[in-house]
Design a protein around this motif. Structure first.
Motif, mmCIF file in Angstrom:
data_model
loop_
_atom_site.group_PDB
_atom_site.id
_atom_site.type_symbol
_atom_site.label_atom_id
_atom_site.label_comp_id
_atom_site.label_asym_id
_atom_site.label_seq_id
_atom_site.Cartn_x
_atom_site.Cartn_y
_atom_site.Cartn_z
ATOM 1 N N VAL A 73 0.955 -0.963 0.050
ATOM 2 C CA VAL A 73 0.097 0.082 -0.006
ATOM 3 C C VAL A 73 0.990 1.337 0.171
ATOM 4 O O VAL A 73 2.152 1.068 0.511
ATOM 5 N N PRO A 74 0.441 2.502 -0.517
ATOM 6 C CA PRO A 74 -0.833 2.841 -1.239
ATOM 7 C C PRO A 74 -1.437 2.183 -2.229
ATOM 8 O O PRO A 74 -2.703 2.263 -2.442
ATOM 9 N N GLY A 75 -0.445 1.662 -2.894
ATOM 10 C CA GLY A 75 -1.194 0.945 -4.397
ATOM 11 C C GLY A 75 -1.674 -0.252 -3.800
ATOM 12 O O GLY A 75 -1.816 -0.569 -2.646
ATOM 13 N N LEU A 76 -2.181 -0.942 -4.760
ATOM 14 C CA LEU A 76 -2.629 -2.563 -4.605
ATOM 15 C C LEU A 76 -1.635 -3.532 -5.478
ATOM 16 O O LEU A 76 -2.132 -3.963 -6.254
ATOM 17 N N VAL A 77 -0.514 -3.534 -4.646
ATOM 18 C CA VAL A 77 0.267 -4.656 -5.434
ATOM 19 C C VAL A 77 0.506 -5.933 -4.755
ATOM 20 O O VAL A 77 1.124 -5.961 -3.602
ATOM 21 N N LEU A 78 0.313 -7.032 -5.345
ATOM 22 C CA LEU A 78 0.243 -8.302 -4.633
ATOM 23 C C LEU A 78 1.778 -8.845 -4.786
ATOM 24 O O LEU A 78 2.363 -8.854 -5.826
ATOM 25 N N VAL A 79 2.307 -9.136 -3.736
ATOM 26 C CA VAL A 79 3.639 -9.577 -3.445
ATOM 27 C C VAL A 79 3.559 -11.044 -3.123
ATOM 28 O O VAL A 79 3.059 -11.469 -1.851
ATOM 29 N N ASP A 80 4.097 -12.101 -4.068
ATOM 30 C CA ASP A 80 3.706 -13.557 -3.765
ATOM 31 C C ASP A 80 5.049 -14.020 -4.356
ATOM 32 O O ASP A 80 4.817 -15.000 -5.266
ATOM 33 N N PRO A 81 6.264 -14.085 -3.578
ATOM 34 C CA PRO A 81 7.447 -14.576 -4.196
ATOM 35 C C PRO A 81 7.502 -16.145 -3.944
ATOM 36 O O PRO A 81 8.454 -16.642 -4.694
ATOM 37 N N TYR A 82 6.669 -16.636 -3.419
ATOM 38 C CA TYR A 82 6.892 -18.199 -3.005
ATOM 39 C C TYR A 82 5.653 -19.065 -3.376
ATOM 40 O O TYR A 82 5.745 -20.086 -2.849
ATOM 41 N N GLY A 83 4.867 -18.372 -4.302
ATOM 42 C CA GLY A 83 3.698 -19.173 -4.835
ATOM 43 C C GLY A 83 2.724 -19.423 -4.014
ATOM 44 O O GLY A 83 1.952 -20.585 -4.001
ATOM 45 N N GLY A 84 2.514 -18.521 -2.893
ATOM 46 C CA GLY A 84 1.479 -18.781 -1.850
ATOM 47 C C GLY A 84 0.160 -18.983 -2.496
ATOM 48 O O GLY A 84 -0.688 -19.670 -2.047
ATOM 49 N N LEU A 85 -0.217 -18.061 -3.374
ATOM 50 C CA LEU A 85 -1.573 -17.941 -3.911
ATOM 51 C C LEU A 85 -1.922 -19.231 -4.694
ATOM 52 O O LEU A 85 -3.028 -19.696 -4.494
ATOM 53 N N THR A 86 -1.007 -19.776 -5.502
ATOM 54 C CA THR A 86 -1.170 -21.087 -6.012
ATOM 55 C C THR A 86 -1.442 -22.182 -5.012
ATOM 56 O O THR A 86 -2.474 -23.148 -5.096
ATOM 57 N N ASP A 87 -0.672 -22.190 -4.186
ATOM 58 C CA ASP A 87 -0.780 -23.198 -3.017
ATOM 59 C C ASP A 87 -2.022 -23.048 -2.224
ATOM 60 O O ASP A 87 -2.696 -24.376 -1.749
ATOM 61 N N LEU A 88 -2.336 -21.601 -2.117
ATOM 62 C CA LEU A 88 -3.503 -21.700 -1.475
ATOM 63 C C LEU A 88 -5.062 -22.158 -2.269
ATOM 64 O O LEU A 88 -5.791 -22.806 -1.616
#
Length: 474
Positions: free
Chosen positions: A137-152
């Motif tokens: 924030v203040p932008g809306l930038v997703l930081v996912d360097p270890y593939g958490g979203l895919t695993d979730l």
């Protein structure tokens, strides 16, 4: 709208309004990074309400406090030495922690705190990849360097660093993995599962209080069964709750399809269903769930082979109650929980005598008296303990317990069973017998209470007559 799109919309709304928007602007103006991290990001992608707000920042604690104090209603240290400052904004509590790059000595949980330089460095030290995501924030930038979203999305538990490093840093993460299996319906990926089993003995270096709290969180999930199975399969239960692990080796006395371990897991599930059915919307009853899970732990040590090949577990209720009390004390549970669980285990077989032959009113009174404040939980545990696939037998037991509860209700309306007292109190006993406070008064009180249980209310005159008869024989 896809789940990811919905999550981003939720996060956009969250970061676009106070207090998050005010904080984001203030940190940005001061030249520091600020990111929403961990559980709130994970929960947004799961479609859950985002309540707890945790942030990570490049600012150090003193700098965080300087930025936050003019904006917040209150500011306090959660752990300045660990880089965490908390602030209150109306009804919202926010914690902000400096990027971390902890190192551990491998012998204790206490880290040597080192503040990090980057968000990625901070995220890699977190427990699992699905908790190692952030939104700048203040932008809306997703930081996912270890593939958490895919695993979730795939329902996979994986550590962002090698599992040996992650579990070595904090062995409690192994037990937390079991909790996430239950809470998120996730599965532990093979490399992580292998490391968990190999490193399970490290859990013995964690304080009993922290282990207890994680077990409570596991049992508080809506469907803890798979998490409990992961707890046992990993070898953690053998070290933390060995009485549960040993159940898997036992068969019930009827040599049916289910072993005692699987039966206990089913009893846990059924107890939760009854708990929610009888008390919808109430918080999880962890005391009830512990009793349901451990109700048969006395079976392995009471197992005997009788003539004809019959296996029995005589007195496993009493033995199990003592075992549960000892184990829960070792895990630093509070005395009320320990006493309640041990009483429920001790009494969980009592009803089956009623189902076989029915009870007199005095036996019903005694059941209520012995259960005391645990009567409602005892109803649930006893009903949940019926796991037979024989529908006729299950219906017969359910009908019998319906009948018992109806009799308890009927007698309670007539006699106030839950507040069962003798017809005479201690002062009346002393006045009638002409004695002062002594052990004799307690003996007389117990005599009158037994009369009350056996015969119901006698009235003061009849109770006085029976008391004097008893006194003449002393």
């Amino acid at each position: 709208m896809t789940r990811v799109a919905q999550a981003l919309d939720t996060l956009a709304t969250l970061v676009g309004r106070p207090p998050v928007s005010d904080l984001a602007s203030a940190f940005d103006a001061a030249g520091f990074e600020l990111s929403l991290v961990g559980g709130p990001v994970r929960d947004a992608f799961l479609g859950k309400d985002v309540n707890d707000l945790d942030f990570a920042s490049s600012a150090h604690p003193d700098q965080i406090e300087q930025i936050v104090r003019p904006l917040a209603d209150a500011v306090w240290d959660v752990g300045r030495e660990f880089g965490t400052i908390a602030a209150q904004f109306g009804d919202t509590t926010i914690e902000i922690t400096t990027y971390r790059a902890d190192s551990y000595d491998g012998a204790s949980r206490k880290p040597t705190v080192e503040f990090g330089d980057s968000l990625d460095e901070d995220l890699v030290r977190r427990d699992f990849t699905l908790n190692a995501m952030a939104v700048r924030v203040p932008g809306l930038v997703l930081v996912d360097p270890y593939g958490g979203l895919t695993d979730l999305m795939d329902g996979v538990l994986r550590t962002p660093s090698p599992p040996e490093v992650s579990f070595g840093d904090d062995p409690l993460r192994m037990l937390r993995a079991c909790r996430f299996v239950a809470q998120l319906g996730a599965r532990i990926e093979p490399e992580t599962a292998s490391a968990l089993s190999e490193m399970a003995p490290r859990i013995e270096g964690i304080s009993a209080e922290r282990v207890r709290d994680e077990l409570v969180k596991l049992l508080s999930t809506p469907h803890p069964r798979e998490g409990v199975e992961a707890f046992v399969d990993s070898g953690l239960a053998h070290l933390v709750l060995p009485e549960l692990a040993l159940l898997r080796e036992e068969r019930d006395e009827h040599r049916r399809h289910k072993d005692v371990y699987q039966h206990s897991l089913t009893v846990l599930e059924q107890a939760i269903e009854l708990e929610q059915e009888r008390h919808p919307g109430s918080p999880p009853d962890v005391t009830l769930r512990i009793a349901a899970l451990l109700h048969d732990i006395g079976k392995p040590v009471t197992k005997k082979f009788e003539p004809g090949g019959v296996v029995t577990f005589h007195h496993h209720d009493v033995v199990g109650a003592k075992m549960a009390k000892k184990r829960l004390k070792a895990l630093r549970f509070d005395n009320n929980t320990i006493d309640s669980v041990s009483l429920l285990i001790e009494l969980h077989l009592r009803f089956f005598g009623y189902a076989d032959q029915g009870w007199s009113d005095s036996a019903v009174r005694r059941y209520v008296r012995d259960a005391g404040d645990e009567l409602e939980r005892l109803h649930i545990v006893t009903r949940a303990d019926v796991t037979t696939r024989n529908r006729q037998k299950a219906d017969r037991l359910a009908f019998a317990y319906d009948d018992l509860e109806a009799r308890i209700k009927e007698l309670s309306e007539k006699e106030e069973l839950q507040a069962m007292r003798p017809d005479l109190d201690g002062q009346q006993i002393m006045d009638i017998l002409g004695i002062g406070p002594s052990r004799t008064v307690g003996q007389a009180y117990r005599f009158l209470l037994e009369l009350r249980i056996d015969h119901g209310p006698l009235g003061e005159d009849a109770a006085r007559e029976r008391l004097l008869e008893w006194w003449d024989k002393q």
